[in-house]
Design an enzyme around this catalytic site. Sequence first.
Site, PDB file in Angstrom:
ATOM      1  CB  SER A   1      -0.939  -0.010   1.196  1.00 51.52           C
ATOM      2  OG  SER A   1      -0.232   0.213   2.386  1.00 51.52           O
TER       3      SER A   1
ATOM      4  NE  ARG B   1      -1.790   5.731   0.788  1.00 53.08           N
ATOM      5  CZ  ARG B   1      -1.303   4.851   1.637  1.00 53.08           C
ATOM      6  NH1 ARG B   1      -0.008   4.862   1.918  1.00 53.08           N
ATOM      7  NH2 ARG B   1      -2.078   3.963   2.201  1.00 53.08           N
TER       8      ARG B   1
ATOM      9  CG  ASN C   1      -1.320   9.845  -4.947  1.00 57.82           C
ATOM     10  OD1 ASN C   1      -2.190  10.689  -5.129  1.00 57.82           O
ATOM     11  ND2 ASN C   1      -1.443   8.853  -4.099  1.00 57.82           N
TER      12      ASN C   1
END
Lengths: 274, 156
Positions: free
Chosen positions: A191, A195, A199
């Site tokens: 994660s 992430r 992004n």
Amino acid sequence: MSENTGGVTGYIQHHLTHWQVGEGFWALHLDSLFMSFLLGSLFCFFFWVGAHRATAGTPGPLQNAVEMMLEFIDGICRDTFHGKNPIVAPMALTLFVWIFLLNLMDLVPIDLAPDTMGALGWEYFKILPSVNLNITFGLSLSVLALIIGFSFYYKGVGGFTKELLTHPFGPYLLPFNLLLNIVELLAKPISLSLRLFGNLYAAELIFILIATLTLGFGTAWGEMLTSFSGLTLLIGQTILAAVWAIFHILVVPLQAFIFMMLSVVYLSMAAEHH
Amino acid sequence: MDINATLLGQMLGFALFVWFTMKFVWPSLQSAMKDRQERISDGLAASERGRKELEQAEAQQAELLKEARQQASDILEQANKRANDIISEARETARSEGERQLAQAKAQIEQEIAQAKTDLRDHVITLAITGASRVLEREVDAKAHNDLLQDLAKQL
């Protein structure tokens, strides 16, 4: 605006390709590694200079900045990580500043690095290291290693094994516990890195897409500046890119902060007894 | 996106930079900051102390000033009293001196009056003798009639 060959798809493809040396697993993305080490060294250098010259008297601007950063990270670590550990705070500082600098490369004009390096003879050069899964996973797997290390250090081999096997459903559901804990453990680095990667990848892609608006004109500046559609596209591109870049002034430190914060939280969870 | 050895390179870099930060950046900065904190708190304590000392000194000064003022007014009062004393003393002295002189002058005057009376008496006696001798056309023996003359002089 310059990479015209292969049209929009080719342009995007070119911008997303790394400078790679070698094949298979032992290949290296030298552009990401180079930028990553360069920025890391930059971080270390400035902080070292700031720390080296640090006096208890009135601090200079550099020392002030460095101390502000240090205090900020130290406060977060104190609030989150209970107990004393010499690694956590420096690690958080490194993570935050380093990832911040890596992400900051997102704001470098999209064509600058590939074109400059292209002119110097490199076919591909991707200046933003955070859109390389290797880089983000490199960071998050290091954090995972620290999590496991901390678990062993603070709970002991027996304690950690027991927790892996009996938490959260008790000893009767041992395999299920183990599976769940392993998934939980692995979910953390995945994660974290996805992430950050997601992004920045999305951001970069949108920068590239904005840049493709005037791609059709290539280097025909005259035509672009004299035709209505060319001017409209140029102005639209400028505004969109500016807005997106301003938005990213927020995203860049935010993502670095989230990565750092979650790492500290994971480490504190690893260090605490259940 | 393929995973390759870049990952290992990044992990190595991470370890390196964390180690560097841990070893060379964090401790010296933190000790500098701690030193400064101590110095600032020392400075604050010192200023607090200074403020208290100043307050004490001011109180002491006010006390001293009050005392000095008291003394000054005492001295002034004494001086006034002394001046009044001197003046009244001088007045007394002057009066007594004046009285003394007056008495002396009166005594002298009286003496002179007495002298003048005596002189006058002598003159009168002489005159009387002279007058008598003229009347008698012969010498009056002053010695022979001394008792008589004396008696006469006393009646004048």
